[in-house]
Design an enzyme around this catalytic site. Structure first.
Site, PDB file in Angstrom:
ATOM      1  N   CYS A 201       0.807  -1.225   0.000  1.00 61.74           N
ATOM      2  CA  CYS A 201       0.000   0.000   0.000  1.00 61.74           C
ATOM      3  C   CYS A 201       0.837   1.271   0.000  1.00 61.74           C
ATOM      4  O   CYS A 201       0.301   2.368  -0.173  1.00 61.74           O
ATOM      5  CB  CYS A 201      -0.961   0.000   1.191  1.00 61.74           C
ATOM      6  SG  CYS A 201      -2.195  -1.324   1.117  1.00 61.74           S
TER       7      CYS A 201
ATOM      8  N   HIS B  57      -2.978   7.323   2.377  1.00 64.10           N
ATOM      9  CA  HIS B  57      -3.444   6.022   1.899  1.00 64.10           C
ATOM     10  C   HIS B  57      -4.814   5.756   2.506  1.00 64.10           C
ATOM     11  O   HIS B  57      -5.030   5.918   3.701  1.00 64.10           O
ATOM     12  CB  HIS B  57      -2.459   4.934   2.325  1.00 64.10           C
ATOM     13  CG  HIS B  57      -2.982   3.550   2.154  1.00 64.10           C
ATOM     14  ND1 HIS B  57      -3.523   3.102   0.974  1.00 64.10           N
ATOM     15  CD2 HIS B  57      -3.057   2.509   3.027  1.00 64.10           C
ATOM     16  CE1 HIS B  57      -3.899   1.839   1.121  1.00 64.10           C
ATOM     17  NE2 HIS B  57      -3.642   1.459   2.359  1.00 64.10           N
TER      18      HIS B  57
ATOM     19  N   ASN C 227     -10.283   0.341  -0.096  1.00 66.12           N
ATOM     20  CA  ASN C 227      -8.819   0.311  -0.136  1.00 66.12           C
ATOM     21  C   ASN C 227      -8.380  -0.305  -1.459  1.00 66.12           C
ATOM     22  O   ASN C 227      -8.531  -1.503  -1.676  1.00 66.12           O
ATOM     23  CB  ASN C 227      -8.304  -0.508   1.049  1.00 66.12           C
ATOM     24  CG  ASN C 227      -6.778  -0.560   1.119  1.00 66.12           C
ATOM     25  OD1 ASN C 227      -6.090  -0.158   0.187  1.00 66.12           O
ATOM     26  ND2 ASN C 227      -6.256  -1.069   2.217  1.00 66.12           N
TER      27      ASN C 227
END
Length: 336
Positions: free
Chosen positions: A116, A257, A287
């Site tokens: 990520c 993020h 996500n």
């Protein structure tokens, strides 16, 4: 000749048409819209459902839009980097597939994997490449088909992830006061037990056993990951602010993020940044791993003004984490 720096000159994005809502998920596993919204802040996520399409498809869609928006001559692109945890194949690289589909004739391409944190790390690497003076134009793409790793019988993880891609064009500039400034990036190596994909790598190659025991799906210990993410992302933001003598008033935007709304809110609180300065789109994308930061920029491009002080921050499997300070290079509301 002035000092060469790297500046973002355009953003492209792509998310699949199919939208998986919380209500639909509640018919698949024991969950509810209230449970998901309260714990992670997600209402829906886009899923790539078409057979035979992978990460490269979304990446090239985002890159093609980027090229059209900026009007850049494809023959002037020096490099194309795709950061992803879900490559089309073990080899060749996803970036090479994207480059071929786009018809870039004078560029080289490679993949970069940092979970990520992929886009955050790759932006730093690409900026350094431009600052070296050897390259003038680089396309950086964050793209992930997270649905390919998700176990839709596991309510703890299947509610979290979506698919998508975001792309930026980085160009060389000698203009002062815009572009990449610096980063604070770290890897602590503690994350393997808490967030991983058990099978499919060289330690545990695919077999009948791994398939039968559902070892090719993402595994996460949510509470541990949450705790590390909040601590590391907020500390990293504060460190970048300290290194650049930035006060809370100086920060125009935090672009984090998008893993969990509660994580983002906790990071902003610990860093004493007003939530009005935090760009959040997790509610409608979920996500998307390496795609979250470029998709957040893509969604909010018109809010960004030339000279804005922007801090990117991310956290991912490994554990990898960090923050970057960037001075925005153009007025987003001027983009057609």
């Amino acid at each position: 000749m002035g000092k060469i720096n790297a500046v973002i000159t355009g953003i492209g994005g792509y998310v699949p048409d199919y939208i998986l809502t919380n209500e639909e998920l509640s018919r698949m596993v024991d969950t509810s819209d209230e449970w998901i919204t309260t714990r992670v802040g997600i209402k829906e996520r886009h899923i790539l459902t078409e057979e035979g399409l992978g990460t490269s498809y979304m990446a090239r869609k985002a890159a093609r839009q980027l090229i059209e928006k900026t009007g850049v001559d494809p023959d002037t692109i020096d490099a194309l980097i795709v950061t992803t945890t879900t490559p089309d194949y073990k080899f060749p690289s996803t970036a090479s597939i994207v480059l071929g589909k786009l018809g870039l004739k004078n560029a080289f391409a490679f993949d970069f994997e940092a979970a990520c944190c992929g886009f955050l790390y790759t932006l730093d690497v690409a900026s350094s490449m431009i600052q070296s003076g050897r390259y003038k134009k680089i396309i950086v793409i964050g793209a992930d088909k997270m649905s390919s790793l998700v176990d839709y019988t596991d309510r703890q993880t299947c509610v979290l992830f979506g698919d998508g891609a975001g792309a930026v064009l980085l160009e060389a500039t000698e203009e002062e006061g815009v572009g990449y400034q610096n980063s604070f990036l770290r890897t602590d190596g503690k994350g393997l037990p808490f967030l991983h994909l058990k099978a499919g790598g060289s330690v545990c190659p695919a077999s009948h056993f791994t398939v039968d025991h559902r070892l090719h799906y993402l595994y996460q210990e949510g509470r541990t990951v949450f705790r590390y993410a909040v601590t590391d992302m907020s500390d990293d933001v504060l460190e970048v602010m300290r290194r650049n003598n930035l006060t809370h008033d100086d920060v125009s935007w935090i672009i984090p993020h998008e893993a969990n709304r509660r994580i983002i809110e906790a990071v902003a609180k610990r860093a004493e940044i007003d939530m009005d300065k935090v760009i959040i789109n997790i509610d409608h994308y979920g996500n998307t791993s390496a795609a979250t930061i470029p998709l957040a920029m893509w969604d909010s491009e018109r809010k960004l003004k030339k000279g804005d002080n922007v801090i990117f921050t991310a956290f991912g499997a490994g554990f990898v984490h960090g923050a970057s300070f960037y001075k925005w290079g153009y007025d987003g509301d001027s983009v057609k």
